[in-house]
Design a protein around this motif. Structure first.
Motif, short mmCIF file in Angstrom:
data_model
loop_
_atom_site.label_atom_id
_atom_site.label_comp_id
_atom_site.label_asym_id
_atom_site.label_seq_id
_atom_site.Cartn_x
_atom_site.Cartn_y
_atom_site.Cartn_z
N GLU A 176 35.63 40.33 35.39
CA GLU A 176 37.02 40.55 35.79
C GLU A 176 37.24 39.99 37.19
OE1 GLU A 176 39.42 41.77 33.98
OE2 GLU A 176 38.51 43.02 32.42
N GLY A 177 36.15 39.70 37.88
CA GLY A 177 36.22 39.12 39.21
C GLY A 177 35.74 37.68 39.17
N GLU A 178 34.94 37.31 40.15
CA GLU A 178 34.50 35.93 40.26
C GLU A 178 32.98 35.84 40.24
OE1 GLU A 178 36.79 34.02 43.34
OE2 GLU A 178 35.36 32.36 43.39
N LEU A 179 32.46 34.93 39.47
CA LEU A 179 31.01 34.69 39.42
C LEU A 179 30.75 33.23 39.74
CD1 LEU A 179 28.02 35.36 38.65
CD2 LEU A 179 28.64 34.83 36.30
N ARG A 180 29.89 33.01 40.73
CA ARG A 180 29.49 31.64 41.07
C ARG A 180 27.96 31.58 41.09
NH1 ARG A 180 33.89 31.90 45.06
NH2 ARG A 180 32.39 32.51 46.65
N CYS A 181 27.41 30.72 40.28
CA CYS A 181 25.95 30.61 40.23
C CYS A 181 25.56 29.26 39.60
CB CYS A 181 25.36 31.75 39.41
SG CYS A 181 25.94 31.78 37.72
N PRO A 182 24.32 28.83 39.79
CA PRO A 182 23.93 27.55 39.20
C PRO A 182 23.80 27.62 37.68
CG PRO A 182 22.11 28.47 40.47
CD PRO A 182 23.28 29.37 40.70
N VAL A 183 23.21 28.71 37.16
CA VAL A 183 23.03 28.87 35.71
C VAL A 183 23.38 30.30 35.31
CG1 VAL A 183 21.38 28.79 33.80
CG2 VAL A 183 21.15 27.17 35.67
N ALA A 184 24.23 30.43 34.30
CA ALA A 184 24.58 31.75 33.78
C ALA A 184 24.21 31.79 32.31
CB ALA A 184 26.08 32.01 33.96
N ASN A 185 23.29 32.68 31.97
CA ASN A 185 22.81 32.76 30.59
C ASN A 185 23.09 34.15 30.02
OD1 ASN A 185 21.37 32.10 28.21
ND2 ASN A 185 19.63 33.23 29.03
N PHE A 186 23.80 34.17 28.89
CA PHE A 186 24.11 35.44 28.23
C PHE A 186 23.62 35.35 26.78
CE2 PHE A 186 27.05 34.96 31.69
CZ PHE A 186 27.05 36.21 32.28
N ASP A 187 22.71 36.23 26.43
CA ASP A 187 22.16 36.21 25.06
C ASP A 187 23.19 36.69 24.05
OD1 ASP A 187 19.78 35.34 26.02
OD2 ASP A 187 18.90 37.34 26.21
N GLY A 188 24.19 37.43 24.50
CA GLY A 188 25.22 37.96 23.61
C GLY A 188 26.60 37.49 24.05
N PRO A 189 27.57 38.38 23.98
CA PRO A 189 28.94 37.98 24.29
C PRO A 189 29.24 37.93 25.79
CG PRO A 189 28.89 40.25 23.52
CD PRO A 189 27.49 39.74 23.43
N LEU A 190 30.06 36.96 26.15
CA LEU A 190 30.57 36.85 27.51
C LEU A 190 32.08 36.93 27.42
CD1 LEU A 190 30.52 36.12 30.55
CD2 LEU A 190 30.36 33.72 29.88
N SER A 191 32.64 37.84 28.18
CA SER A 191 34.08 38.04 28.15
C SER A 191 34.66 37.87 29.55
CB SER A 191 34.35 39.45 27.60
OG SER A 191 35.69 39.77 27.77
N ILE A 192 35.66 37.02 29.66
CA ILE A 192 36.28 36.78 30.96
C ILE A 192 37.71 37.28 30.88
CG2 ILE A 192 36.90 35.02 32.66
CD1 ILE A 192 34.54 33.37 31.49
N GLY A 193 38.02 38.26 31.69
CA GLY A 193 39.34 38.90 31.67
C GLY A 193 40.40 38.05 32.35
N PRO A 194 41.64 38.54 32.38
CA PRO A 194 42.75 37.75 32.93
C PRO A 194 42.60 37.44 34.41
CG PRO A 194 43.53 39.81 31.92
CD PRO A 194 42.05 39.83 31.85
N THR A 195 41.79 38.23 35.12
CA THR A 195 41.58 37.97 36.55
C THR A 195 40.19 37.40 36.81
OG1 THR A 195 40.86 40.26 36.81
CG2 THR A 195 43.18 39.80 37.28
N GLY A 196 39.47 37.13 35.75
CA GLY A 196 38.08 36.70 35.90
C GLY A 196 37.92 35.20 36.08
N SER A 197 36.80 34.82 36.67
CA SER A 197 36.52 33.40 36.90
C SER A 197 35.01 33.19 36.92
CB SER A 197 37.15 32.98 38.23
OG SER A 197 36.64 31.72 38.61
N VAL A 198 34.57 32.17 36.22
CA VAL A 198 33.14 31.82 36.22
C VAL A 198 33.03 30.34 36.56
CG1 VAL A 198 31.04 31.58 34.85
CG2 VAL A 198 32.49 33.58 34.54
#
Lengths: 121, 236
Positions: B181-203
């Motif tokens: 729901e916020g902001e994620l900044r990283c070189p690699v983002a790995n999710f074995d399952g679901p990734l959900s980005i909300g209306p205020t979220g940023s990856v």
């Protein structure tokens, strides 16, 4: 196999026919000015002004552009949508996906550049 | 002083012979047939069974060897039955500078002015509001609130970034699922399952892997991405 060179449809609800009696192929670009349901193989780009559904039998070798796009088939050249994109289980999308909102279901195959909700600089 | 013990008449269950016994008797021998029998009270016919309160237990896995054992729900510490490692089960809060590794089965909170300077911190649940130089491992969840930074990576169950919060990670993040729901900044983002980005979220990541992705209208994601095949799905 039936094939035509390029296609254009502007009826209220266009439908580029599919494989009822064989594979329908379009060699060239396809332009759709209404909501459309695509079941053919397209060796080129697809440009849809409104909603577009790519059936499981649809294959596009080029780029797809549209409003809201639902992908059940295969796109090799990337997808650029001005609205929402659904990539359903069994669908394949390569190269790029640009959209305002996105849902990629488990069982789908996506690989490429992802840009959602980001305005191009 | 003599005490009068009142007697009661009891009947032998075998021969039916009557005899007098103390009213508190527990067992006796029939004077007629020699049969040994217990009083109804001793036999438990009228005794109400009082169940001892069952001790609620939970499973605990050792951070070192991974051996699983059961401990009481209220336990604050335990020792691994396999490797002998001391297991801290309580919670901890870092409000200033903390050096050294941490391994606890409870919750670790790194406050807004907290800075974890060790190389690795493991806690079942981590609430990050400050900074961390070391790797964070949270098998249940890592909740990010505020402007935060991890110089190395992080892994665990659920990554939750609350609205208005930022997580800047210097290395890859590996989680089972993510709710951004916020902001994620990283070189690699790995999710074995679901990734959900909300209306205020940023990856924003160099490489993003997921099994399932939802970006709600208003949400943002940017990077090279790859959907992972479902476990157990037939290979091509």
């Amino acid at each position: 196999m039936k094939s035509v060179a390029g296609a254009e449809a502007d009826s209220a609800n266009a439908e580029i026919p599919g494989s009822g009696s064989g594979t329908f192929s379009v060699w060239g670009d396809v332009r759709l000015t209404a909501d459309a349901f695509l079941r053919a193989r397209v060796q080129g780009n697809v440009q849809a002004a409104k909603k577009l559904v790519l059936a499981p039998s649809a294959e596009v070798s080029g780029r797809v552009q549209g409003g809201d796009v639902c992908v059940q088939g295969k796109i090799e050249g990337g997808l650029e949508a001005t609205g929402q994109v659904w990539i359903q289980a069994g669908a394949t999308l390569r190269k790029q996906c640009v959209a305002q909102a996105l849902r990629i279901e488990p069982g789908s195959d996506f690989r490429g550049e992802l840009r959602v909700g980001v305005v191009r600089a | 002083m003599s005490v009068i013990i009142s007697k009661i008449e009891v009947l032998c269950p075998e021969c039916g012979c009557a005899q007098l016994e103390s009213e508190n008797f527990l067992s006796t021998v029939c004077r007629g047939c020699g049969c040994y029998f217990k009083s109804s009270r001793a036999a438990g016919a009228r005794r109400r069974k009082v169940k001892r309160k069952a001790i609620q237990k939970r499973e605990l896995s050792c951070a070192d060897c991974g051996a699983v054992q059961e401990v009481a729900l209220e336990a604050q510490s335990s020792t691994c039955l396999s490797c002998g490692r001391h297991l801290e089960l309580g919670h901890r809060e870092i409000l200033g500078e903390h050096l050294g590794n941490i391994s606890l089965e409870g919750e670790l909170r790194i406050g807004p002015k907290g800075n974890y300077g060790g190389s690795r911190a493991r806690a079942a649940r981590i609430v990050l509001e400050g900074r961390s130089s070391g790797f964070l491992e949270a098998p249940e969840f890592l909740r990010v609130s505020g402007q935060t930074r991890i110089r190395s990576g992080a892994s665990g169950g659920l990554l939750e970034i609350q609205p208005g919060s930022v997580l800047e990670c210097g290395d890859r993040v590996d989680f089972v699922s993510g709710r951004i729901e916020g902001e994620l900044r990283c070189p690699v983002a790995n999710f074995d399952g679901p990734l959900s980005i909300g209306p205020t979220g940023s990856v924003v990541a160099g490489k993003i892997q997921f099994q399932e992705l939802t970006v709600e209208p208003g949400g943002k994601i940017q990077g090279w991405a790859e959907s992972r095949a479902q476990e157990g799905a037939p290979a091509d």
